[in-house]
Design an enzyme around this catalytic site. Structure first.
Site, PDB file in Angstrom:
ATOM      1  N   ILE A  12      19.408  16.616 101.432  1.00 23.05           N
ATOM      2  CA  ILE A  12      20.130  16.310 102.680  1.00 23.05           C
ATOM      3  C   ILE A  12      20.793  14.934 102.578  1.00 23.05           C
ATOM      4  O   ILE A  12      21.957  14.751 102.974  1.00 23.05           O
ATOM      5  CB  ILE A  12      19.175  16.385 103.891  1.00 23.05           C
ATOM      6  CG1 ILE A  12      18.507  17.768 103.953  1.00 23.05           C
ATOM      7  CG2 ILE A  12      19.937  16.106 105.192  1.00 23.05           C
ATOM      8  CD1 ILE A  12      17.342  17.870 104.920  1.00 23.05           C
ATOM      9  N   SER A 119      11.121  16.310 111.935  1.00 23.70           N
ATOM     10  CA  SER A 119      11.013  17.728 111.586  1.00 23.70           C
ATOM     11  C   SER A 119      10.484  18.535 112.764  1.00 23.70           C
ATOM     12  O   SER A 119       9.697  18.035 113.575  1.00 23.70           O
ATOM     13  CB  SER A 119      10.033  17.864 110.417  1.00 23.70           C
ATOM     14  OG  SER A 119       9.691  19.206 110.212  1.00 23.70           O
ATOM     15  N   TYR A 143       1.701  16.653 106.885  1.00 21.72           N
ATOM     16  CA  TYR A 143       3.149  16.433 106.795  1.00 21.72           C
ATOM     17  C   TYR A 143       3.752  16.232 108.192  1.00 21.72           C
ATOM     18  O   TYR A 143       4.446  15.249 108.453  1.00 21.72           O
ATOM     19  CB  TYR A 143       3.834  17.616 106.085  1.00 21.72           C
ATOM     20  CG  TYR A 143       5.321  17.591 106.284  1.00 21.72           C
ATOM     21  CD1 TYR A 143       6.095  16.619 105.667  1.00 21.72           C
ATOM     22  CD2 TYR A 143       5.955  18.497 107.142  1.00 21.72           C
ATOM     23  CE1 TYR A 143       7.467  16.556 105.887  1.00 21.72           C
ATOM     24  CE2 TYR A 143       7.311  18.442 107.363  1.00 21.72           C
ATOM     25  CZ  TYR A 143       8.074  17.473 106.734  1.00 21.72           C
ATOM     26  OH  TYR A 143       9.416  17.395 106.965  1.00 21.72           O
ATOM     27  N   LYS A 147       5.486  12.725 110.327  1.00 19.27           N
ATOM     28  CA  LYS A 147       6.788  12.659 111.008  1.00 19.27           C
ATOM     29  C   LYS A 147       6.626  12.190 112.455  1.00 19.27           C
ATOM     30  O   LYS A 147       7.409  11.384 112.950  1.00 19.27           O
ATOM     31  CB  LYS A 147       7.482  14.023 110.935  1.00 19.27           C
ATOM     32  CG  LYS A 147       7.908  14.404 109.526  1.00 19.27           C
ATOM     33  CD  LYS A 147       8.941  13.417 108.997  1.00 19.27           C
ATOM     34  CE  LYS A 147       9.319  13.634 107.565  1.00 19.27           C
ATOM     35  NZ  LYS A 147      10.289  12.631 107.067  1.00 19.27           N
TER      36      LYS A 147
HETATM   37  C1  WQD Z   1      10.906  30.784 106.633  1.00 17.05           C
HETATM   38  C2  WQD Z   1      10.391  32.192 106.937  1.00 17.05           C
HETATM   39  C3  WQD Z   1       8.297  32.687 105.879  1.00 17.05           C
HETATM   40  C4  WQD Z   1       9.777  32.821 101.750  1.00 17.05           C
HETATM   41  C5  WQD Z   1       8.999  25.091 106.433  1.00 17.05           C
HETATM   42  C6  WQD Z   1       8.063  23.993 106.862  1.00 17.05           C
HETATM   43  C7  WQD Z   1       8.750  23.099 107.857  1.00 17.05           C
HETATM   44  C8  WQD Z   1      10.048  22.589 107.321  1.00 17.05           C
HETATM   45  C9  WQD Z   1      10.910  23.685 106.786  1.00 17.05           C
HETATM   46  C10 WQD Z   1      10.330  20.551 106.158  1.00 17.05           C
HETATM   47  C11 WQD Z   1       8.879  32.230 107.213  1.00 17.05           C
HETATM   48  C12 WQD Z   1       9.383  33.598 105.380  1.00 17.05           C
HETATM   49  C13 WQD Z   1       9.656  32.678 103.104  1.00 17.05           C
HETATM   50  C14 WQD Z   1       9.731  34.138 101.180  1.00 17.05           C
HETATM   51  C15 WQD Z   1       9.372  35.028 103.387  1.00 17.05           C
HETATM   52  N1  WQD Z   1       9.787  21.654 106.283  1.00 17.05           N
HETATM   53  N2  WQD Z   1       9.458  33.750 103.931  1.00 17.05           N
HETATM   54  N3  WQD Z   1       9.540  35.187 102.036  1.00 17.05           N
HETATM   55  O1  WQD Z   1       7.894  27.909 107.083  1.00 17.05           O
HETATM   56  O2  WQD Z   1       9.838  28.026 108.715  1.00 17.05           O
HETATM   57  O3  WQD Z   1       9.323  25.894 107.551  1.00 17.05           O
HETATM   58  O4  WQD Z   1      10.173  24.521 105.896  1.00 17.05           O
HETATM   59  O5  WQD Z   1      10.787  19.621 105.942  1.00 17.05           O
HETATM   60  O6  WQD Z   1       7.902  22.072 108.178  1.00 17.05           O
HETATM   61  O7  WQD Z   1       6.904  24.550 107.430  1.00 17.05           O
HETATM   62  O8  WQD Z   1      10.332  27.756 106.269  1.00 17.05           O
HETATM   63  O9  WQD Z   1      11.686  28.686 104.465  1.00 17.05           O
HETATM   64  O10 WQD Z   1       9.179  28.481 104.118  1.00 17.05           O
HETATM   65  O11 WQD Z   1      10.058  30.194 105.679  1.00 17.05           O
HETATM   66  O12 WQD Z   1       9.194  36.012 104.107  1.00 17.05           O
HETATM   67  O13 WQD Z   1       9.829  34.337  99.959  1.00 17.05           O
HETATM   68  O14 WQD Z   1      10.589  32.983 105.759  1.00 17.05           O
HETATM   69  O15 WQD Z   1       7.084  33.364 106.003  1.00 17.05           O
HETATM   70  O16 WQD Z   1       8.665  33.209 108.183  1.00 17.05           O
HETATM   71  P1  WQD Z   1       9.256  27.496 107.464  1.00 17.05           P
HETATM   72  P2  WQD Z   1      10.315  28.749 105.040  1.00 17.05           P
END
Ligand code: WQD
Length: 326
Positions: A12, A119, A143, A147
């Site tokens: 970013i 976040s 984490y 923040k």
């Molecule tokens: C998104 C959705 C997964 C991979 C996380 C952190 C948050 C922030 C951003 C920061 C979820 C699903 C994922 C895959 C899937 N971090 N998924 N198959 O969990 O919303 O947020 O990242 O800086 O603090 O918790 O993001 O991209 O991991 O997942 O089904 O192969 O996709 O279960 O529902 P999330 P994510």
């Protein structure tokens, strides 16, 4: 006058650095290059430094003087939720220690302006599907706590010595503003889908039995270029009277995991039929930003949607070392 972008070679941070340079703003990038690379800093002045080390405050103070820095944008932090549970002290040292060192140097040198990467993790598992900035903040991992504590520290510095600050609470950031600035980590949904496709495997869906229209989790995906622009808007607003300090950055609408995977299929032309796996611990079914406050106070609204996010992520992937032959 110049802007110090801490973590400005990261995913970013490099987007914000590039936007500032396009506007002709002198930029000093401070980065430990632990998860980034020097070329992402472009033509900004790059200084390699870990801001969490004991010698950092003096080094940062010297840089502020040398480059006549009058504002700081702070991205440099560890951001892996699971790792933060395993190594909490590492996260507190890096994320809190780094912020304190930076603010120490700013206070000493009279730099008052700060934009901070926060976040949606500060909300934890919210009861509401659409989260407002005044929703309860109950982070569920170290984490997220780093923040939230970061926001509190800046509020204390405001009271003590007049820090002018904005914390942007990012929702699900994805895409690429330029193909060479794509997300190089395989930690979030879209890179994880592309990673699976690259190795000839089906993308994975973590649970399709949630109470959502298609059974998969819903998130608010925001294009990294929109997010970068939100930083510029916030920076420009800092001198004036801002009614708030904390702003969500999202679109106000959600997409399901299945919709995202379908969009990758559309953008790439590949078969993205997923395999369904079990639920991942700690995933809220639906997490969407209320985007009202940032629109009202800063006039910011994300302009790019899921199609642009996924298409740009795909182009960035194809410009990288693991291009998929199609
Ligand atoms: C998104 C959705 C997964 C991979 C996380 C952190 C948050 C922030 C951003 C920061 C979820 C699903 C994922 C895959 C899937 N971090 N998924 N198959 O969990 O919303 O947020 O990242 O800086 O603090 O918790 O993001 O991209 O991991 O997942 O089904 O192969 O996709 O279960 O529902 P999330 P994510």
């Amino acid at each position: 006058m110049s802007v110090l972008v801490v973590g400005g070679a990261g995913y970013i941070g490099a987007h914000v650095t590039r936007l500032l340079r396009q506007d002709g703003v002198p930029v000093v990038v401070l980065d430990d290059l632990s998860t980034s690379s020097a070329e992402r800093a472009g033509d900004a002045t790059l200084v390699q430094l870990d801001v969490s080390t004991p010698e950092a405050p003096d080094a940062i103070a010297a840089l502020i003087r040398e480059h006549d820095v009058d504002a700081v944008i702070h991205f440099a932090a560890k951001k892996q939720v699971g790792e933060s549970v395993q190594r909490p002290l590492f996260y507190y040292r890096q994320n809190i220690g780094g912020l304190v060192n930076l603010l120490d140097a700013m206070e000493r040198e009279g730099v008052r302006k700060m934009i901070f990467s926060s976040s949606a993790a500060v909300y934890g598992e919210p009861v509401e599907a659409v989260v407002r900035e005044d929703s309860a903040t109950m982070p569920i991992n170290p984490y997220g706590r780093t923040k939230l504590i970061g926001e509190w520290i800046m509020a204390d510095c405001e009271r003590a010595w007049g820090l002018q600050w904005v914390a942007l609470r990012y929702f699900n950031v994805a895409g690429a503003g330029w193909p060479e600035l794509g997300d190089s980590a395989i930690m979030n949904l879209i890179p994880m889908v592309l990673d699976r496709l690259t190795s000839g495997e089906a993308p994975r869906v973590f649970g399709d039995d949630y109470e959502t229209p298609d059974g998969t989790c819903i998130r608010d995906y925001v294009h990294v270029k929109d997010l970068a622009e939100a930083h510029i808007v916030a920076l420009n607003a800092l001198g004036g009277e801002l009614p708030n300090h904390v702003y969500n950055v999202g679109t106000g609408t959600g997409s399901s995991v299945k919709e995202v995977i379908d969009a990758v299929g559309q953008a790439s032309g590949l078969d993205t039929t997923p395999v369904i796996e079990g639920r991942r611990a700690g995933d809220p079914p639906k997490l969407i930003a209320s985007a009202d406050r940032i629109a009202a106070d800063l006039g910011f609204k994300a302009s790019l949607g899921l199609t642009e996010i996924v298409e740009s992520a795909w182009q960035a992937w194809q410009a990288g070392p693991r291009r998929i032959e199609v």
